[in-house]
Design an enzyme around this catalytic site. Structure first.
Site, mmCIF file in Angstrom:
data_model
loop_
_atom_site.group_PDB
_atom_site.id
_atom_site.type_symbol
_atom_site.label_atom_id
_atom_site.label_comp_id
_atom_site.label_asym_id
_atom_site.label_seq_id
_atom_site.Cartn_x
_atom_site.Cartn_y
_atom_site.Cartn_z
ATOM 1 N N GLU A 70 54.261 61.399 29.878
ATOM 2 C CA GLU A 70 54.825 62.642 30.375
ATOM 3 C C GLU A 70 54.895 63.720 29.352
ATOM 4 O OE1 GLU A 70 56.158 59.385 30.145
ATOM 5 O OE2 GLU A 70 57.157 58.746 32.105
ATOM 6 N N PHE A 132 70.604 51.175 32.204
ATOM 7 C CA PHE A 132 69.340 50.974 32.127
ATOM 8 C C PHE A 132 68.554 52.394 32.105
ATOM 9 C CE2 PHE A 132 64.962 50.159 33.861
ATOM 10 C CZ PHE A 132 64.455 49.445 32.570
ATOM 11 N N GLN A 133 67.851 52.689 31.227
ATOM 12 C CA GLN A 133 66.907 53.842 31.120
ATOM 13 C C GLN A 133 68.006 55.133 31.368
ATOM 14 O OE1 GLN A 133 63.610 53.683 34.044
ATOM 15 N NE2 GLN A 133 62.182 52.888 32.467
ATOM 16 N N LYS A 182 70.289 59.979 40.451
ATOM 17 C CA LYS A 182 69.602 59.309 41.614
ATOM 18 C C LYS A 182 70.519 59.378 42.755
ATOM 19 C CE LYS A 182 67.383 55.174 42.191
ATOM 20 N NZ LYS A 182 66.870 53.652 41.797
#
Lengths: 597, 186
Positions: A70, A132-133, A182
């Site tokens: 990235e 998570f993440q 999300k």
């Protein structure tokens, strides 16, 4: 000359007929808004929290460049923006994807590059739960972004992007982060793109001029006996080259450039002095120290430019033409600040100025330049070895000075600045403020997408290129022609030079082994070449230019060569380490570039 | 002219999540040391008002203003240091005061124009408003009795005279232009 690119979100004529509102997902809104904002390429890497967006991307006319890390995506967006003048866009997932962008975002922040970084975020209900993440990326990025948005509803995505593009590409430009959860990508809402201008009550990107200050500046210029004008990055970003040329044609004031200002004023113009600062030529720094008026345009008196502030240009009055109020009197106290867009200010200044009488001053600078050039020719170690200066000088000649050159950080960057004469804006891309090693290769890819018909040369050291060498695969996958010149001296050269000068010659952790770059190129299906003599430089560059595809050239240069002149950090600007004296009297044409056009 | 002095700034900011963090982050990044900070809403919807104090010389004061002025969420910023203004802090001081000594404490409270706002068999809580000098005076006077707890609001300040900027920044589309003032020749 590049046309100025207007920001689609603020150009009233860009207001396409408002489509009927449709029910779209946040992901669809994201791409639709980007298309409406004029985006046709993004650099990114998918992952869990950005997957809905990636899934919808295929329906929109946007090319996605898959990077290998990235950091590369952010540098590509940066290179794209610097070359095209448009906002560069990079995309990453949450957590590690987002944190990997940070170096690239910080690079863009320090060099005021317009960039929008889009990151996925965990669903809004999970924020704060160490999911998570999950990373608080707007928090992490706060000090290295111009602004940031955390978007948790599909209704807010288009507006956030519109504002982000406007903020990134107006005033003093910079990176803006848009973090989208999300669930905001997945949920739907009624949407149509609103092309009306952005309204941000607290954001005033272009301050107004103090009345009378143009006349004041003109009077100071008319009275000057030993003026120097500084061309900074702002001249390039403000597309003010034409205005600057007109001002210099009228006043004949000599122009020195900062590293990022190279190309903002043609290097081969009779009134161009060259680069100032730590590795600027001796006559440039000496002229600054002796000047009685400095006119700084779009630059910020960085420590690499001024040296010791206490002894900096002690007899000079200073006019500072600068867009960012916070830069006024930050490092150097100025007598007259002109705060605003440099293009507009130079335009107003032009009819008001009268040419000062500076013939004696120009003759004096000419003498210093001549003296420097003569000494430098005599002092050049000329023993048949390959010097980086040779490589860059020859590359300049062979590309007719017209290539887009993207450099990394270190010795080769300074040699490039000294020996590749940039006559056009937006054709040198380099990490100046942050000094980010690993910048060049990905930024070069971005530059190629920013100007597809341009000849792009990436110049990197053997150290820096290894930091982001994985992006060679991106070049291969995209099938683009970006040439990579590796200035390979087997050391982390600039650190080695400092060790030699300031640390008793103890070469700690600077000798560096590299892969066989020719084989590495081959492994990527690219053409790999090697040059160890000056004759081979010519051959290799010609072959690379003729080759249909990307080429990697391993230039094996003199290992313990140093960049001269040099002003040690914090020393007085006139206190330079000059090129060393050698016995050899044979001339080497590389040091004749002052005349060698 | 260029010695650091205690400065009082007032910023009008958008009442949005994260704005305080952005401003605090700016202070930290630029190495500005905050002496006092107070944030609260104004009578205009969506506009918060922030008063902060820091030691700064003329140049840094100007750059503090300029850096805040650049922030997207900052609607207006002014330096009240050199203008006629009202400055107030509010402190609550809980002091040890048995019934025998309560009278003495109340006398001091009276002298300082403070108020007793709570009492228990062993303690007395005092509310005092004023500038820092007055509050410190009260603290020093009460210290011999034993201060058990103390809290201050942080300084708030308002210029004397005409209307403040809250309405202007809330209703004008471009806020208040002021960059030219920041760099005006001395």
């Amino acid at each position: 000359m590049e046309p100025a690119h207007s920001n689609p979100s603020t150009d009233p004529s860009a207001g396409r007929p408002t489509a009927e509102p449709r029910q779209l997902t946040g992901s669809e809104i994201l791409w639709d808004a980007l298309v409406n904002l004029g985006v046709d390429v993004v650099f990114g890497y998918p992952g869990g929290a950005i997957m809905p967006a990636y899934d919808a991307m295929i329906k929109y006319p946007i090319h996605h460049v898959l990077v290998r890390h990235e950091q590369g995506a952010a540098h590509m967006a940066d290179g794209y923006a610097r070359v095209s003048g448009r906002v560069g866009v990079c995309v990453a997932t949450s957590g590690p994807g987002a944190t990997n962008l940070i170096t690239g975002i910080a690079t863009a922040m320090m060099d005021s590059t317009p960039m929008v970084a889009i990151t996925g975020q965990v669903p809004s209900g999970l924020i704060g739960s160490d999911a998570f993440q999950e990373t608080d990326i707007t928090g992490v990025a706060l000090p290295v972004t111009k602004h940031s948005f955390l978007v948790t509803r599909p209704e807010d995505i288009a507006q956030a992007l519109k504002e982000a593009f406007y903020i990134a590409n107006s005033g003093r430009k910079g990176p803006v982060l848009v973090d989208i959860t999300k669930d905001a990508q997945q949920k739907s809402c009624l949407y149509s793109f609103d092309a009306s201008p952005v309204k941000l009550p607290g954001y005033r990107p272009e301050p107004e001029l103090v009345p009378g200050s143009i006349q004041q500046a003109a009077a100071m210029i008319a009275a000057a006996k030993q003026p120097v004008l500084f061309c900074g990055h702002g001249v390039i970003q403000g597309n003010a080259t034409e205005e600057l040329l007109a001002l210099i044609d009228k006043t004949k004031i000599p122009v020195a450039a900062t590293l990022l200002g190279l190309g903002g004023f043609p290097a081969t113009h009779p009134h161009a002095l060259g680069m100032m600062g730590m590795h600027g030529e001796a006559w440039v720094n000496q002229a600054i120290q002796e000047s009685d008026l400095l006119i700084a345009v779009g630059m910020r008196f960085d420590d690499r430019v001024t040296g010791n502030l206490k002894t900096y240009a002690p007899n000079a009055k200073k006019i500072h033409i600068e867009l960012d109020t916070a830069e006024i009197n930050k490092n150097v106290r100025v007598d007259l600040p002109l705060v605003g867009d440099c293009k507009a200010i130079l335009r107003q200044l032009l009819p008001a100025v009268k040419a000062p009488s500076i013939e004696a001053w120009l003759a004096h600078i000419g003498d210093m330049k001549g003296e420097s050039a003569v000494i430098d020719i005599q002092e050049l170690p000329d023993n048949g070895k390959l010097y980086a200066a040779h490589v860059i000088h020859d590359l300049w000649k062979l590309t007719d000075g017209k290539a887009i050159v993207v450099t990394d950080v270190g010795q080769h960057q300074m040699w490039e600045a000294q020996y590749y004469k940039h006559d056009f804006p937006r054709r040198l891309v380099t990490s100046g403020g942050l000094g980010t090693m690993g910048f060049a290769l990905p930024a070069g890819i971005g530059a190629k997408f920013g100007k597809k018909d341009a000849e792009v040369w990436v110049i990197a050291g053997d150290g820096g290129v290894q930091m982001t060498a994985a992006e060679l695969t991106t070049i291969a996958q995209e099938g683009i022609k970006v040439n990579l010149a590796i200035i390979n001296n087997g050391y982390l050269g600039m650190v080695r030079q400092w060790q030699q000068f300031f640390y008793g010659g103890r070469y700690v952790a600077t000798p560096m082994k590299s892969p066989d770059f020719v084989k590495l190129a081959d492994a990527h299906g690219l053409l790999g070449l090697r040059a160890t003599t000056r004759a081979e430089v010519n051959e290799a560059v010609k072959r690379a230019r003729a080759h249909d595809g990307a080429v990697v050239i391993d230039f094996r240069v003199e290992q313990e060569d140093s960049v001269y002149p040099m002003v040690p950090a914090g020393a007085d600007l006139h206190d330079m380490i000059r090129r060393p004296k050698r016995e050899a009297t044979e001339h080497n044409p590389i040091y004749e570039t002052g005349e060698d056009k | 002219m260029n010695a650091p002095i205690l400065r009082t700034f007032v910023a009008y900011v958008e009442d949005k999540p994260g704005v305080l963090n952005r401003i605090a982050s700016l202070f930290r990044r630029r190495n500005y040391n905050i002496v006092s900070l107070n944030v609260g809403r104004t009578h205009e919807e969506g506009v918060s008002r922030m008063t902060f104090q820091m030691e700064a010389d003329d140049d840094s004061a100007m750059r503090i203003e300029a850096n805040l002025y650049k922030m997207v969420n900052v609607l207006s910023i002014e330096d009240l240091t050199q203008v006629q203004r009202v400055v107030r802090d509010l402190a609550l001081i809980k002091v040890a005061a048995t019934p025998e000594r309560r009278g003495e404490v109340l006398q001091l409270v009276d002298i300082f124009r403070a108020r007793a706002v709570d009492v228990s068999p062993e303690t007395l809580t005092v509310e005092i408003t004023g500038d820092q000098d007055k509050i410190q005076g009260m603290v020093n006077a009460l210290r011999p009795f034993g201060i058990l707890e103390m809290v201050q609001t942080g300084t708030v300040s308002m210029s004397r005279g005409p209307q403040g900027r809250a309405a202007q920044v809330a209703h004008s589309p471009s806020g208040t232009p002021q960059a030219s003032r920041l760099v005006a020749a001395e």
